[in-house]
Write a protein that holds these residues in place. Sequence first.
Motif, PDB file in Angstrom:
ATOM      1  N   GLY A 214      -9.976  28.336  -2.972  1.00 59.25           N
ATOM      2  CA  GLY A 214      -9.902  29.519  -2.119  1.00 59.25           C
ATOM      3  C   GLY A 214      -9.518  29.127  -0.706  1.00 59.25           C
ATOM      4  O   GLY A 214      -8.524  28.449  -0.482  1.00 59.25           O
ATOM      5  N   GLY A 215     -10.317  29.539   0.273  1.00 58.72           N
ATOM      6  CA  GLY A 215     -10.034  29.209   1.663  1.00 58.72           C
ATOM      7  C   GLY A 215      -9.916  27.723   1.926  1.00 58.72           C
ATOM      8  O   GLY A 215      -9.186  27.289   2.826  1.00 58.72           O
ATOM      9  N   PHE A 216     -10.613  26.916   1.132  1.00 57.91           N
ATOM     10  CA  PHE A 216     -10.563  25.468   1.294  1.00 57.91           C
ATOM     11  C   PHE A 216      -9.235  24.884   0.824  1.00 57.91           C
ATOM     12  O   PHE A 216      -8.905  23.743   1.151  1.00 57.91           O
ATOM     13  N   ALA A 217      -8.479  25.666   0.033  1.00 54.77           N
ATOM     14  CA  ALA A 217      -7.224  25.178  -0.555  1.00 54.77           C
ATOM     15  C   ALA A 217      -6.006  25.873   0.035  1.00 54.77           C
ATOM     16  O   ALA A 217      -4.932  25.844  -0.559  1.00 54.77           O
ATOM     17  N   MET A 218      -6.139  26.480   1.203  1.00 52.98           N
ATOM     18  CA  MET A 218      -5.031  27.245   1.744  1.00 52.98           C
ATOM     19  C   MET A 218      -3.819  26.384   2.060  1.00 52.98           C
ATOM     20  O   MET A 218      -2.693  26.879   2.068  1.00 52.98           O
ATOM     21  N   ALA A 219      -4.008  25.093   2.272  1.00 51.26           N
ATOM     22  CA  ALA A 219      -2.870  24.204   2.494  1.00 51.26           C
ATOM     23  C   ALA A 219      -1.982  24.110   1.261  1.00 51.26           C
ATOM     24  O   ALA A 219      -0.797  23.791   1.357  1.00 51.26           O
ATOM     25  N   ALA A 220      -2.550  24.394   0.093  1.00 44.61           N
ATOM     26  CA  ALA A 220      -1.778  24.371  -1.150  1.00 44.61           C
ATOM     27  C   ALA A 220      -1.020  25.668  -1.372  1.00 44.61           C
ATOM     28  O   ALA A 220      -0.151  25.730  -2.249  1.00 44.61           O
ATOM     29  N   ALA A 221      -1.334  26.702  -0.601  1.00 45.44           N
ATOM     30  CA  ALA A 221      -0.779  28.038  -0.844  1.00 45.44           C
ATOM     31  C   ALA A 221      -0.279  28.651   0.464  1.00 45.44           C
ATOM     32  O   ALA A 221      -0.842  29.640   0.948  1.00 45.44           O
ATOM     33  N   PRO A 222       0.781  28.098   1.056  1.00 42.92           N
ATOM     34  CA  PRO A 222       1.237  28.620   2.351  1.00 42.92           C
ATOM     35  C   PRO A 222       1.598  30.094   2.320  1.00 42.92           C
ATOM     36  O   PRO A 222       1.480  30.788   3.331  1.00 42.92           O
ATOM     37  N   ALA A 223       2.024  30.610   1.153  1.00 44.98           N
ATOM     38  CA  ALA A 223       2.401  32.029   1.074  1.00 44.98           C
ATOM     39  C   ALA A 223       1.207  32.960   1.237  1.00 44.98           C
ATOM     40  O   ALA A 223       1.393  34.164   1.450  1.00 44.98           O
ATOM     41  N   ILE A 224      -0.017  32.430   1.165  1.00 44.25           N
ATOM     42  CA  ILE A 224      -1.204  33.264   1.300  1.00 44.25           C
ATOM     43  C   ILE A 224      -1.295  33.901   2.682  1.00 44.25           C
ATOM     44  O   ILE A 224      -1.918  34.951   2.861  1.00 44.25           O
ATOM     45  N   VAL A 225      -0.650  33.294   3.684  1.00 42.08           N
ATOM     46  CA  VAL A 225      -0.759  33.833   5.047  1.00 42.08           C
ATOM     47  C   VAL A 225      -0.116  35.211   5.151  1.00 42.08           C
ATOM     48  O   VAL A 225      -0.470  35.994   6.040  1.00 42.08           O
ATOM     49  N   ALA A 226       0.801  35.520   4.243  1.00 47.16           N
ATOM     50  CA  ALA A 226       1.387  36.860   4.258  1.00 47.16           C
ATOM     51  C   ALA A 226       0.348  37.921   3.925  1.00 47.16           C
ATOM     52  O   ALA A 226       0.468  39.074   4.335  1.00 47.16           O
ATOM     53  N   LEU A 227      -0.695  37.534   3.187  1.00 50.23           N
ATOM     54  CA  LEU A 227      -1.755  38.469   2.799  1.00 50.23           C
ATOM     55  C   LEU A 227      -2.916  38.458   3.769  1.00 50.23           C
ATOM     56  O   LEU A 227      -3.403  39.517   4.188  1.00 50.23           O
ATOM     57  N   VAL A 228      -3.369  37.265   4.160  1.00 51.35           N
ATOM     58  CA  VAL A 228      -4.597  37.163   4.957  1.00 51.35           C
ATOM     59  C   VAL A 228      -4.333  36.961   6.443  1.00 51.35           C
ATOM     60  O   VAL A 228      -5.269  36.940   7.241  1.00 51.35           O
ATOM     61  N   GLY A 229      -3.060  36.798   6.824  1.00 51.03           N
ATOM     62  CA  GLY A 229      -2.728  36.621   8.222  1.00 51.03           C
ATOM     63  C   GLY A 229      -2.705  35.164   8.637  1.00 51.03           C
ATOM     64  O   GLY A 229      -3.051  34.269   7.869  1.00 51.03           O
ATOM     65  N   GLY A 230      -2.280  34.918   9.873  1.00 51.65           N
ATOM     66  CA  GLY A 230      -2.212  33.561  10.390  1.00 51.65           C
ATOM     67  C   GLY A 230      -0.868  32.918  10.107  1.00 51.65           C
ATOM     68  O   GLY A 230       0.115  33.575   9.747  1.00 51.65           O
ATOM     69  N   THR A 231      -0.832  31.593  10.280  1.00 54.16           N
ATOM     70  CA  THR A 231       0.391  30.830  10.100  1.00 54.16           C
ATOM     71  C   THR A 231       0.176  29.743   9.064  1.00 54.16           C
ATOM     72  O   THR A 231      -0.959  29.432   8.698  1.00 54.16           O
ATOM     73  N   VAL A 232       1.277  29.162   8.597  1.00 61.60           N
ATOM     74  CA  VAL A 232       1.178  28.056   7.650  1.00 61.60           C
ATOM     75  C   VAL A 232       0.407  26.896   8.275  1.00 61.60           C
ATOM     76  O   VAL A 232      -0.409  26.250   7.615  1.00 61.60           O
ATOM     77  N   GLU A 233       0.648  26.647   9.562  1.00 57.56           N
ATOM     78  CA  GLU A 233      -0.051  25.562  10.248  1.00 57.56           C
ATOM     79  C   GLU A 233      -1.556  25.798  10.275  1.00 57.56           C
ATOM     80  O   GLU A 233      -2.357  24.877  10.093  1.00 57.56           O
ATOM     81  N   GLU A 234      -1.948  27.068  10.471  1.00 57.66           N
ATOM     82  CA  GLU A 234      -3.378  27.387  10.460  1.00 57.66           C
ATOM     83  C   GLU A 234      -3.965  27.223   9.064  1.00 57.66           C
ATOM     84  O   GLU A 234      -5.109  26.765   8.915  1.00 57.66           O
ATOM     85  N   ALA A 235      -3.177  27.566   8.038  1.00 58.88           N
ATOM     86  CA  ALA A 235      -3.656  27.393   6.667  1.00 58.88           C
ATOM     87  C   ALA A 235      -3.932  25.924   6.381  1.00 58.88           C
ATOM     88  O   ALA A 235      -4.954  25.571   5.774  1.00 58.88           O
ATOM     89  N   VAL A 236      -3.040  25.054   6.809  1.00 57.06           N
ATOM     90  CA  VAL A 236      -3.238  23.613   6.627  1.00 57.06           C
ATOM     91  C   VAL A 236      -4.450  23.144   7.423  1.00 57.06           C
ATOM     92  O   VAL A 236      -5.261  22.339   6.938  1.00 57.06           O
TER      93      VAL A 236
END
Length: 327
Positions: A214-236
């Motif tokens: 889930g949130g701990f794996a957001m670096a594996a799912a950069p496209a998730i930011v389109a749903l939950v907001g933020g940037t790819v860099e923040e996901a990583v």
Amino acid sequence: MGALVFEGLAADLAEAERVAASGQIDFSPCHEHDCVGSMAGANDESVVERLIWMRDVLGPMLEEAMEIGGPVDLRLLLAQALHMGDEAHNRNNAGTLLLFQALAPSLLRTSFTTEQKKEVFDFIASSDYFSGPTWLAMAKAAMDAAHGIEGSTVVTTMARNGVEFGLRVSGLPGNHWLTGPAQKVVGPMFAGYKPEDSGLDIGDSAISETRGFGGFAMAAAPAIVALVGGTVEEAVAYTRDMGQITTAENPNLTIPSLGFQGLPTGIDVRKVLDTGILPVINTAIAHKEAGIGMIGAGITHPPAEVFEKAIIALAEKLAPQFPRTEN
């Protein structure tokens, strides 16, 4: 209320409200009954009808398919889904395809009618979230196995009910809940809704973050930011930050873009308090009025006080084993 109608304990939602408030119904968390439920859905007539269909058609067909095809290795499927861009909480595009691929041959061989099989196939095709509850059940089974270890400061449950956030820790066995106020979920809203329409964080789906995806794996799912907001860099950055409050990296669940680093796993109460970093949860946003359902998605965190309560409770439990001595 929807459950009361579904179970036949009330004729409609109006009667269900009276029954729920009567004092004759006992309420307890899913987690105390070896199960989890994602968020909290609408409770109108169409939902009850779909639940009846799940009970009478989807559930029995899946059961028969499992008897025909045998076990499905969910750990392997989850590892593959993460490599294909899921984080397995709010993004389940790959996981649903993989799970359907594993189940389809056996579903076709069941004794159900062609029309019923079509209904099940259409249902799976209607939502990428089909695999989501599967990962939650898997995570629940894993974390229950880790619960009740003497002296352990690893978190085994994070859950929320729209009013309170609840935490359980391995070293505090049984149903010892540490609670604090449920938090707001911050993120993009669906068209027509505003932040003030939002209810507070709700559901059992944070068992995914408790397990380490889930949130701990957001670096594996950069496209998730389109749903939950933020940037790819923040996901990583979220994934990297979670590595500071966990006990280990999971070698079986890895992130290709980070050199196949294992997912941060095992939230440690002590590390949360030492670093001040709270676990990140990406989740849906529910409307504050019952019956409307999901109106967005975003990021939230547990209240810091639940970790403070946990370390105090652990210390009190261990204190008799280490009595103070006078010099």
